[in-house]
Design an enzyme around this catalytic site. Structure first.
Site, PDB file in Angstrom:
ATOM      1  N   GLU A   1       0.761  -1.023   0.102  1.00 51.10           N
ATOM      2  CA  GLU A   1      -0.007  -0.143   0.054  1.00 51.10           C
ATOM      3  C   GLU A   1       0.742   1.173  -0.021  1.00 51.10           C
ATOM      4  O   GLU A   1       1.731   1.462   0.441  1.00 51.10           O
ATOM      5  CB  GLU A   1      -0.905   0.249   1.338  1.00 51.10           C
TER       6      GLU A   1
ATOM      7  N   LYS B   1      -9.888   2.488  -2.211  1.00 52.49           N
ATOM      8  CA  LYS B   1     -10.122   2.025  -1.219  1.00 52.49           C
ATOM      9  C   LYS B   1     -11.439   2.522  -0.614  1.00 52.49           C
ATOM     10  O   LYS B   1     -11.673   3.593  -0.352  1.00 52.49           O
ATOM     11  CB  LYS B   1      -8.812   2.388  -0.193  1.00 52.49           C
TER      12      LYS B   1
ATOM     13  N   CYS C   1      -5.763  -2.860   2.330  1.00 55.45           N
ATOM     14  CA  CYS C   1      -5.473  -2.832   3.746  1.00 55.45           C
ATOM     15  C   CYS C   1      -6.772  -3.023   4.584  1.00 55.45           C
ATOM     16  O   CYS C   1      -7.310  -4.013   4.746  1.00 55.45           O
ATOM     17  CB  CYS C   1      -4.571  -1.443   4.090  1.00 55.45           C
TER      18      CYS C   1
END
Length: 294
Positions: free
Chosen positions: A44, A117, A154
């Site tokens: 990331e 995300k 994540c």
């Protein structure tokens, strides 16, 4: 049935400048490709230290618009090597709107997909809500010349709904570019359970969806803010199969390439014998769209 393909995650220390990190990542991608990797994923926010340890408007200068250097550099590399590359980066969409995003770059250098995300955390020294607008592109299976892949990022890894929707759209493997670690002062007391929960939840996604899962984490202590302990990124990147079986596992503290084969016949066999998709009671799941059932 499509052809099997080899996927790789690259575990790195990323404490340097954007130019240095980009050059470093490109060299590691070349190594992975030369070892036979066909789809390669970076950790990331590859281009910088993990700046979300503080809330500082100076860090917005790290962001880049779509099509900028993170795309052009890795697009050329993907085309040269004939591989798919997942490039997580800090996206500047417009003034005041920024995303934690990932390019999926195909073997010809074209953009096969873009993921933003969806779940944004706000924990001590993981102050991502200050920087990132939640994604608006939804959960996707991206068709590439190697296979159908899904990318989450994540904090998304804790949500079974995200993995499920990505798998239902046809993804064969689910990548999780990641930056997760310990607060050094808490490591002795909580560290083992925190790391175990992180791995177990993603292995659970693999089992529940009959899907391959690949997580690419950072390593190293990133301590750039005065009077703090920083974050010790715990590494342990891994790739697991559709029954949660570990196919490749990294160390806590070394830069490494992990590689495994996405075996589509195995995936089909697992889904035939454990038909979780068949038996889902979709007529009874409507309340999942509510925040709480009170």
């Amino acid at each position: 049935m499509s052809k099997n393909y080899k996927v790789a995650v690259i575990q790195l220390n990323l404490n340097n400048t954007a130019d240095e990190n980009r050059k470093k990542c490109m060299e590691w991608i070349k190594k992975a490709a030369h070892q036979g990797a066909e789809v390669i994923c970076l950790p990331e926010l590859y281009s910088s230290h993990y700046f979300c340890q503080s809330e500082d408007v100076v860090n917005f200068s790290i962001a880049e618009p779509l099509g900028d250097v993170s795309f052009t550099a890795f697009s050329a590399l993907a085309k040269d090597l004939g591989v798919v590359i997942i490039v997580p980066f800090f996206e500047k969409r417009m003034s005041g709107i920024y995303h934690n995003s990932a390019y999926i770059i195909d073997t010809d250098g074209s953009q096969a997909g873009l993921y933003r995300k969806m779940h944004i955390p706000d924990d001590p020294h993981f102050y991502e809500k200050f920087y990132f607008t939640p994604g608006d592109l939804g959960f996707q299976s991206i068709g590439t010349k190697k296979g159908n892949i899904g990318t989450l990022i994540c904090w998304d890894q804790w949500y079974p709904e995200a993995a499920r929707l990505t798998a239902l759209k046809g993804a064969e493997v689910l990548f999780y570019p990641t930056a997760i670690g310990w607060h050094p002062a808490e490591k002795a007391q909580y560290g083992e359970n925190q790391y175990g929960a992180w791995m177990n939840v993603m292995k659970g996604h693999a089992v529940a969806n009959g899907i391959f899962v690949a997580a690419a984490n950072r390593i190293g202590l990133e301590k750039y803010i005065p009077d703090t302990d920083g974050i010790e990124f715990w590494g342990k990147s891994f790739i697991c199969g559709p029954q949660g079986e570990i196919l490749a596992l990294a160390s806590h503290d070394k830069e490494e390439i992990l590689m495994a084969e996405v075996d589509l016949a195995l995936q089909e066999n697992v889904r035939q014998n454990w038909p979780f998709f068949r038996d889902r009671r979709i007529d009874a799941f409507g309340e999942l769209t509510k925040r709480a059932l009170d």
